[in-house]
Design a protein around this motif. Structure first.
Motif, PDB file in Angstrom:
ATOM      1  N   PRO A 540       0.797  -1.240  -0.062  1.00 44.92           N
ATOM      2  CA  PRO A 540       0.055  -0.107  -0.039  1.00 44.92           C
ATOM      3  C   PRO A 540       0.703   1.332   0.030  1.00 44.92           C
ATOM      4  O   PRO A 540       1.885   1.457   1.048  1.00 44.92           O
ATOM      5  CB  PRO A 540      -0.855  -0.031   1.340  1.00 44.92           C
ATOM      6  CG  PRO A 540       0.084  -0.924   2.240  1.00 44.92           C
ATOM      7  CD  PRO A 540       0.940  -1.825   0.996  1.00 44.92           C
ATOM      8  N   GLY A 541       0.590   2.115  -0.901  1.00 43.00           N
ATOM      9  CA  GLY A 541       1.660   3.527  -1.086  1.00 43.00           C
ATOM     10  C   GLY A 541       2.576   3.026  -1.979  1.00 43.00           C
ATOM     11  O   GLY A 541       3.560   3.757  -2.270  1.00 43.00           O
ATOM     12  N   GLY A 542       2.852   1.745  -2.529  1.00 42.45           N
ATOM     13  CA  GLY A 542       4.012   1.492  -3.425  1.00 42.45           C
ATOM     14  C   GLY A 542       5.246   1.564  -2.714  1.00 42.45           C
ATOM     15  O   GLY A 542       5.487   0.993  -1.852  1.00 42.45           O
ATOM     16  N   ASP A 543       6.183   2.138  -3.570  1.00 40.76           N
ATOM     17  CA  ASP A 543       7.569   2.352  -2.818  1.00 40.76           C
ATOM     18  C   ASP A 543       7.577   2.970  -1.448  1.00 40.76           C
ATOM     19  O   ASP A 543       8.606   2.876  -0.802  1.00 40.76           O
ATOM     20  CB  ASP A 543       8.596   3.213  -3.677  1.00 40.76           C
ATOM     21  CG  ASP A 543       9.024   2.677  -5.061  1.00 40.76           C
ATOM     22  OD1 ASP A 543       8.605   1.522  -5.261  1.00 40.76           O
ATOM     23  OD2 ASP A 543       9.281   3.241  -6.079  1.00 40.76           O
ATOM     24  N   ARG A 544       6.717   3.796  -1.020  1.00 45.14           N
ATOM     25  CA  ARG A 544       6.588   4.142   0.298  1.00 45.14           C
ATOM     26  C   ARG A 544       6.486   3.513   1.367  1.00 45.14           C
ATOM     27  O   ARG A 544       7.052   3.309   2.473  1.00 45.14           O
ATOM     28  CB  ARG A 544       5.315   5.271   0.495  1.00 45.14           C
ATOM     29  CG  ARG A 544       5.263   5.938   1.779  1.00 45.14           C
ATOM     30  CD  ARG A 544       4.150   6.987   1.644  1.00 45.14           C
ATOM     31  NE  ARG A 544       4.320   7.696   2.963  1.00 45.14           N
ATOM     32  CZ  ARG A 544       3.553   8.712   3.460  1.00 45.14           C
ATOM     33  NH1 ARG A 544       2.446   9.218   2.272  1.00 45.14           N
ATOM     34  NH2 ARG A 544       3.287   9.337   4.381  1.00 45.14           N
ATOM     35  N   ALA A 545       5.870   2.027   0.935  1.00 45.12           N
ATOM     36  CA  ALA A 545       5.716   0.954   1.775  1.00 45.12           C
ATOM     37  C   ALA A 545       7.070   0.189   1.990  1.00 45.12           C
ATOM     38  O   ALA A 545       7.315  -0.383   3.316  1.00 45.12           O
ATOM     39  CB  ALA A 545       4.809  -0.134   1.163  1.00 45.12           C
ATOM     40  N   ALA A 546       8.062   0.399   1.161  1.00 44.72           N
ATOM     41  CA  ALA A 546       9.454  -0.026   1.435  1.00 44.72           C
ATOM     42  C   ALA A 546      10.189   0.859   2.603  1.00 44.72           C
ATOM     43  O   ALA A 546      11.090   0.522   3.176  1.00 44.72           O
ATOM     44  CB  ALA A 546      10.424   0.152   0.338  1.00 44.72           C
ATOM     45  N   ARG A 547       9.690   2.223   2.720  1.00 48.47           N
ATOM     46  CA  ARG A 547      10.282   3.030   3.876  1.00 48.47           C
ATOM     47  C   ARG A 547       9.489   3.081   5.146  1.00 48.47           C
ATOM     48  O   ARG A 547       9.920   3.444   6.268  1.00 48.47           O
ATOM     49  CB  ARG A 547      10.230   4.474   3.410  1.00 48.47           C
ATOM     50  CG  ARG A 547      11.002   4.601   1.992  1.00 48.47           C
ATOM     51  CD  ARG A 547      11.411   5.976   1.651  1.00 48.47           C
ATOM     52  NE  ARG A 547      10.004   6.783   1.133  1.00 48.47           N
ATOM     53  CZ  ARG A 547       9.548   6.632  -0.102  1.00 48.47           C
ATOM     54  NH1 ARG A 547      10.017   6.129  -0.895  1.00 48.47           N
ATOM     55  NH2 ARG A 547       8.418   7.355  -0.213  1.00 48.47           N
ATOM     56  N   GLU A 548       8.377   2.195   5.095  1.00 50.58           N
ATOM     57  CA  GLU A 548       7.282   2.355   6.181  1.00 50.58           C
ATOM     58  C   GLU A 548       6.795   0.826   6.509  1.00 50.58           C
ATOM     59  O   GLU A 548       5.885   0.575   5.870  1.00 50.58           O
ATOM     60  CB  GLU A 548       6.220   3.591   5.995  1.00 50.58           C
ATOM     61  CG  GLU A 548       6.584   4.824   5.750  1.00 50.58           C
ATOM     62  CD  GLU A 548       5.539   5.819   5.569  1.00 50.58           C
ATOM     63  OE1 GLU A 548       4.214   5.302   5.924  1.00 50.58           O
ATOM     64  OE2 GLU A 548       5.604   7.011   5.307  1.00 50.58           O
ATOM     65  N   PRO A 549       7.697   0.199   7.448  1.00 53.54           N
ATOM     66  CA  PRO A 549       7.339  -1.141   7.453  1.00 53.54           C
ATOM     67  C   PRO A 549       5.709  -1.347   8.138  1.00 53.54           C
ATOM     68  O   PRO A 549       5.262  -2.473   8.070  1.00 53.54           O
ATOM     69  CB  PRO A 549       8.514  -1.794   8.796  1.00 53.54           C
ATOM     70  CG  PRO A 549       9.616  -0.708   8.192  1.00 53.54           C
ATOM     71  CD  PRO A 549       9.015   0.663   7.885  1.00 53.54           C
ATOM     72  N   TRP A 550       5.303  -0.310   8.790  1.00 52.27           N
ATOM     73  CA  TRP A 550       3.842  -0.425   9.361  1.00 52.27           C
ATOM     74  C   TRP A 550       3.058  -0.607   8.113  1.00 52.27           C
ATOM     75  O   TRP A 550       2.193  -1.303   8.394  1.00 52.27           O
ATOM     76  CB  TRP A 550       3.410   0.801  10.285  1.00 52.27           C
ATOM     77  CG  TRP A 550       3.286   1.781   9.420  1.00 52.27           C
ATOM     78  CD1 TRP A 550       4.150   3.031   8.917  1.00 52.27           C
ATOM     79  CD2 TRP A 550       2.124   2.165   8.833  1.00 52.27           C
ATOM     80  NE1 TRP A 550       3.181   3.858   8.519  1.00 52.27           N
ATOM     81  CE2 TRP A 550       1.939   3.376   8.207  1.00 52.27           C
ATOM     82  CE3 TRP A 550       0.680   1.635   8.914  1.00 52.27           C
ATOM     83  CZ2 TRP A 550       0.932   3.923   7.839  1.00 52.27           C
ATOM     84  CZ3 TRP A 550      -0.527   2.325   8.271  1.00 52.27           C
ATOM     85  CH2 TRP A 550      -0.448   3.569   7.929  1.00 52.27           C
ATOM     86  N   ARG A 551       3.126  -0.284   7.016  1.00 52.74           N
ATOM     87  CA  ARG A 551       2.088  -0.441   5.811  1.00 52.74           C
ATOM     88  C   ARG A 551       2.493  -1.916   5.605  1.00 52.74           C
ATOM     89  O   ARG A 551       1.436  -2.408   5.256  1.00 52.74           O
ATOM     90  CB  ARG A 551       2.671   0.444   4.656  1.00 52.74           C
ATOM     91  CG  ARG A 551       2.391   1.852   5.072  1.00 52.74           C
ATOM     92  CD  ARG A 551       3.182   2.863   3.894  1.00 52.74           C
ATOM     93  NE  ARG A 551       2.536   4.260   3.851  1.00 52.74           N
ATOM     94  CZ  ARG A 551       1.715   4.626   3.280  1.00 52.74           C
ATOM     95  NH1 ARG A 551       0.869   4.319   2.509  1.00 52.74           N
ATOM     96  NH2 ARG A 551       1.423   6.090   3.594  1.00 52.74           N
ATOM     97  N   MET A 552       3.548  -2.344   5.409  1.00 53.17           N
ATOM     98  CA  MET A 552       3.692  -4.014   5.096  1.00 53.17           C
ATOM     99  C   MET A 552       3.067  -4.729   6.246  1.00 53.17           C
ATOM    100  O   MET A 552       2.424  -5.924   5.864  1.00 53.17           O
ATOM    101  CB  MET A 552       5.143  -4.282   4.688  1.00 53.17           C
ATOM    102  CG  MET A 552       5.845  -3.639   3.931  1.00 53.17           C
ATOM    103  SD  MET A 552       5.105  -3.628   2.214  1.00 53.17           S
ATOM    104  CE  MET A 552       4.797  -5.559   2.029  1.00 53.17           C
TER     105      MET A 552
END
Length: 750
Positions: A540-552
């Motif tokens: 969720p959020g594309g590349d932003r999910a790679a910077r924000e583990p809470w999204r994963m």
């Protein structure tokens, strides 16, 4: 050794020695050996290495002894011997270098040798307290070399005219400084802009000091002063990423770390890498926040030695030794600074004192970083001290340039049966980094005198390295990212296949255009087949999910049908309310990435919600592990797809971070071994390459390797290059070279 022969009845022998034999005292060594056996003839550098002609009764003894007593930095790959006609010759001599097309190489920079250290602190020596003392056994090499053959006129030392004493040493075959191209002394050599006492006083006072090192500028400060370390973080805009530290001697290591014998041995090699080891947590907390390992290194140059000597003598500490932070001076993650003027401008807001000198750095090279996994060296970053030492290939291949990927960039050039992997360049996300990348390509090709017939690159069309390849005008060969990772391990182990490959990393452009990162492949020669992959996760959020583990982590909750938990579980995140609805949409990108799986677990366990540097969540998750444990029934494999959803459900129940991290590491490793074993039974292949950035996780790497061996499989892990994207260019080069050889074979059969 080839062409064995002896010189009798006036016969003369010509020897060609190939390898790292220039700039390491090899010619004076040969001179001394020939003099010992009373031989006539000569020795000279040539474009291929060293050429020797000998004549005399004991020529055979010379040939036998030649590889046995070589100088410490010399590396002999081949000695060829051929008899030639007798030549009237007097005493053995050393001739000037022969010019021509280059096929030899320069050795890497080496830490100060014991003899030079002795002179550094000997009041009777003309090198007493001189920060640039060196000889043929130590000092700068690759970082000051402009081209080959390696002669003073082709180095950064060409501007320094030798004084009478240095000139005498340089011309004396009995001296260990005979043709030491970087020879210098206080009378004729480079000079520092500030005195050692001033540097030490600044560090002792809590200041941040920038010094010009072997391969670029470094930032130093007191590693026991949390205020100084925190100030360095603030000025460098480096929030959490760990700093390396330098200690004055091996004896000090025990004060700050729990080091194994293998780690101490690696620490002391002439390459002087930063070595990761378990921390005793006796330094400033800001050194390595929430991590259990720290990077430790020993002094590399005489300048470092003098700084420690001044700190210990003028600023002694009661009951503890001096330890200093030693980190790269690269503002904002840009390439290492090497130019004096640029350093003065760019570091003015970071360092309180900037120490320059007037010897140019021709090739920037960051400190190498390594760890010991299962008793063997594993690179995290390969640069100073190791580059340009080549990887030996299983066979000679056409000349190839491989340009790597976008992160942790390196380039590789093949020449014969050698692959030269460049120093760590870094992430190609700034104009300065791309310029450094282009500079590295030019220098490596020029130094090796190679004109590549093809350029190998990643499949991803938008990488700066791919665009460079496309603009080269050369024939192009695209190599899929994870195939290149697998091929990197296979290349250094001399394996063309068939082999299985488990590749676990953060991201790679898949053959189908998807986001790959947890792949099980079957590789042979130039081809690979995707046997399976990790179960896809939404990003969720594309590349932003790679910077924000809470999204994963939220993505996992959605897959567990616990989407209603997202909003309150991640209430601190402004987007949490909207994310549950977003995850229901069909166009959310997915990934098979193992890196994102680590992020999801770190988010579920509350270890890290947002990352300030790549791999932070995975590193802090690994730091929680005491003993990895396996959750029975924690995974499922169907049609080649490995799902950890049963385990993730358990972790989502609110386990303690330590329990959760131990269960995840142990279960993921066991699942991977099960996955590999099933593929082995189906294919009959028992060799498996293990590569990708996730194999920098020492626990995962050791557990999977151990499991493969127990199952009767042969695991291949990268040892000469990093398993992360720093080794990507080697794999690209190997696949492209094999493709060229395959094409040549087909043409030959027409």
């Amino acid at each position: 050794m080839s062409g064995a022969a002896t010189a009798r009845d006036g016969k003369r022998l010509r020897l060609h020695v190939r390898g790292a034999v220039q700039g390491v005292g090899f010619r004076p060594y040969v001179y001394g050996l020939a003099t010992r056996y009373r031989l006539g003839g000569f020795v000279a550098n040539d474009p291929h290495g060293v050429v020797i002609e000998i004549e005399g009764e004991r020529a055979a003894d010379f040939v036998a002894a030649l590889p046995l007593e070589k100088p410490p930095l010399a590396r002999i790959d081949e000695i060829s011997v051929q008899p030639i006609g007798a030549v009237a010759s007097g005493a053995f001599c050393i001739r000037a270098s022969e010019q021509g097309r280059v096929s030899t190489r320069i050795v890497a920079d080496a830490a100060t040798c014991p003899d030079c250290l002795g002179e550094l602190f000997d009041p009777a020596s003309r090198f007493h307290l001189y920060p640039f003392v060196n000889c043929t056994h130590c000092g700068p090499r690759y970082t000051i070399a402009e081209r080959l053959p390696y002669d003073r006129a082709a180095t950064a030392m060409k501007r320094f005219a030798m004084c009478a004493a240095c000139a005498a040493d340089y011309a004396d075959p009995a001296s260990r400084r005979f043709h030491a191209e970087a020879i210098a002394c206080p009378q004729c050599g480079p000079r520092l802009s500030h005195g050692i006492a001033e540097i030490a006083a600044a560090i002792a006072a809590g200041s941040i000091v920038a010094i010009k090192g072997l391969g670029g500028y470094q930032l130093l400060c007191d590693a026991r002063d949390d205020e100084a370390v925190t100030r360095l973080r603030q000025r460098k805009h480096r929030d959490q990423k760990p700093f390396a530290v330098m200690v004055g001697s091996k004896a000090v290591v025990a004060e700050i770390a729990e080091a194994s014998a293998a780690e101490l041995a690696l620490l002391e090699t002439t390459a002087r890498p930063i070595v990761l080891m378990n921390s005793r947590r006796r330094l400033a907390p800001a050194i390595a926040p929430k991590l259990t390992r720290i990077g430790v290194m020993l002094p590399v140059s005489p300048l470092h030695r003098l700084i420690f000597h001044a700190l210990q003598s003028a600023h002694p500490r009661s009951g503890e030794s001096w330890v200093i932070v030693a980190t790269s001076a690269n503002p904002g993650g840009e390439p290492l600074l090497i130019d004096n003027g640029e350093a003065e401008r760019r570091l003015a807001g970071i360092a309180d004192l900037i120490v320059t000198h007037d010897r140019d750095i021709v090739t920037r090279a960051d400190d190498s970083v390594a760890s010991v996994v299962a008793g063997r060296t594993q690179f995290i970053r390969r640069a100073r001290g190791y580059v340009p030492e080549p990887v030996r290939l299983a066979r000679s291949v056409p000349p190839v340039l491989a340009v790597g990927g976008a992160l942790k960039s390196t380039v590789t050039v093949t020449r014969g049966n050698e692959a030269f992997v460049s120093q760590h360049i870094g992430d190609l996300d700034t104009a300065e980094a791309v310029r450094f990348f282009e500079e590295t390509v030019r220098h490596l090709l020029s130094t090796l005198d190679v004109d590549p017939v093809v350029v190998a690159h990643d499949l991803h069309p938008n990488m700066a390295s791919t665009r460079f390849a496309e603009a080269s005008g050369k024939r192009l060969i695209a190599v899929q990212h994870h195939h290149a990772h697998a091929a990197s391990a296979m290349a250094e182990h001399g394996v063309e296949g068939p082999a299985l490959a488990l590749v676990l990393d953060g991201f790679g452009h898949g053959s189908d255009g998807g986001n790959w990162g947890g792949e099980l492949l079957a590789c042979e020669g130039t081809r690979f087949r995707r046997l399976g992959h990790l179960a896809p996760l939404r990003m969720p959020g594309g590349d932003r999910a790679a910077r924000e583990p809470w999204r994963m982590a939220a993505s996992v909750l959605h897959d567990l049908r616990r989407g209603a938990d997202i909003a309150h579980r991640f209430a601190a995140q402004p987007q949490a309310m909207r994310l549950a609805a977003l995850l229901d949409q069909r166009d959310v990108p997915t990934t098979t990435s193992a890196g994102r799986l680590f992020d999801a677990v770190a988010g579920l366990l509350g270890v890290q919600a947002v990352q300030s540097y790549e791999g932070e969540a995975a590193m802090k998750l690994e730091a929680q592990v005491g003993r990895p444990r396996v959750e029975a029934g924690g995974w499922a494999i169907e049609n080649g797809v490995l799902s950890l959803l049963p385990l993730l459900g358990r972790l989502a129940d609110g386990l303690d971070p330590v329990d959760g991290a131990e269960l995840f590491h142990g279960t993921f490793a066991a699942a991977c071994v099960d996955w590999i074993m099933r593929a082995s039974r189906q294919t009959g292949i028992t060799t498996v390459a293990l590569s990708g950035g996730c194999f920098l996780n020492a626990i995962l790497s050791a557990e999977i390797e151990r499991g493969c061996i127990a199952a009767g499989l042969t695991p291949l892990l990268p040892r000469q290059v990093p398993p992360n994207d720093g080794g990507l260019s080697l794999g690209q080069a190997w696949v492209a070279a094999l493709q060229l050889l395959e094409h040549q074979g087909l043409e030959g059969n027409v």
